[in-house]
Motif scaffolding. Structure first.
Motif: not given
Length: 215
Positions: A76-86
Motif C-alpha cells: 500500500l505504501q508503494e501504491v500510495f507513492t506511485g499514485i503520488h508521483q503520478t
C-alpha cells in the motif's frame, strides 16, 4: 466454647445454630480420594497441553497475519507513492505540457490555414513547372534523335527516308527524296529495259558479242 465465639450484641442461640450448620456441612462434604485426584490432574494436564497447542497455533497464525499485514502495508505504501508521483506528473503536465501543446496546436492550425490559402497557387506553379519539364524533356529527346540521325551514315539515312516512315525529317524532304528515288529507279529500269531489249535483238540476229568484237 460457643459462649466464647459469640460476638457482643449477638444472641447466644444464633451462635449455637451457626455452629450446628457448619458441622453438618463438614459432615456432608465428600472427602477426595487419591484415584479421583489423579484423574483430575490428568484431565487438567490434557486441557493444559491442548490449550498450549492452541496457543502455539494462535501464535503462528498471529505471526503469519502480522507478516501479511506488513507486506500489505509495504504494498500500500508503494501504491500510495506511485499514485503520488503520478499525481505530481499529471499536475506538471496539466500546468506546463498541456499549454505548450495547445500553443503548438494553435500555431499548426494557423500554418495549415496559410497553406490552404496558398495551395491553389502552389498547385498552379507545380503544373507550370511540370509542363516546362515535359517540354524540356521532349526537346531533349528531339535533340538526341537529331544527333543520332546526324551521326547515321548517308546511305542508311536515305534508306530510312525512302523505305520507312520513322525518319526524323520533314514531309517535304521525304517527298523530295522519294520522288528523286522514283525518278532514278525509273531511269535505271528504262536503261535496263533498253539493254535487255538490245541483247534480245542481238541474240535473234545471231550476233555474238565476242565474234563481233574480234572482227
Amino acid at each position: 466454647m460457643s459462649s466464647t465465639l459469640a460476638h457482643p450484641g449477638v444472641p447466644i442461640q444464633r451462635a449455637e445454630s451457626s455452629d450446628q450448620s457448619s458441622s453438618q456441612e463438614r459432615e456432608h462434604t465428600p472427602s477426595w480420594q487419591p484415584r479421583n485426584l489423579c484423574v483430575a490432574l490428568e484431565s487438567a494436564s490434557r486441557r493444559a497441553s491442548l490449550q498450549e497447542r492452541q496457543i502455539k497455533e494462535l501464535e503462528s497464525k498471529l505471526a503469519l497475519d502480522l507478516s501479511n499485514s506488513r507486506a500489505i502495508e509495504n504494498l500500500l505504501q508503494e501504491v500510495f507513492t506511485g499514485i503520488h508521483q503520478t499525481t505530481e506528473r499529471a499536475h506538471f503536465a496539466s500546468s506546463n505540457t498541456v499549454p505548450h501543446i495547445d500553443h503548438s496546436l494553435q500555431e499548426d492550425i494557423s500554418l495549415l490555414a496559410d497553406l490552404e490559402e496558398s495551395l491553389p497557387d502552389i498547385g498552379s506553379q507545380v503544373r507550370d513547372i511540370r509542363n516546362v519539364y515535359d517540354r524540356g524533356r521532349d526537346k531533349a529527346r528531339d535533340l538526341m534523335s537529331s544527333l543520332e540521325w546526324l551521326n547515321t551514315p548517308l546511305s542508311q539515312r536515305l534508306r530510312t527516308i525512302i523505305f520507312t516512315p520513322n525518319a526524323p525529317v520533314s514531309k517535304k524532304w521525304k517527298i523530295a527524296v522519294r520522288s528523286l528515288f522514283a525518278l532514278v529507279f525509273c531511269a535505271c529500269m528504262w536503261i535496263a529495259w533498253i539493254t535487255l531489249r538490245g541483247a534480245v535483238r542481238a541474240h535473234r540476229q545471231r550476233l555474238v558479242w565476242g565474234e563481233r568484237l574480234m572482227s
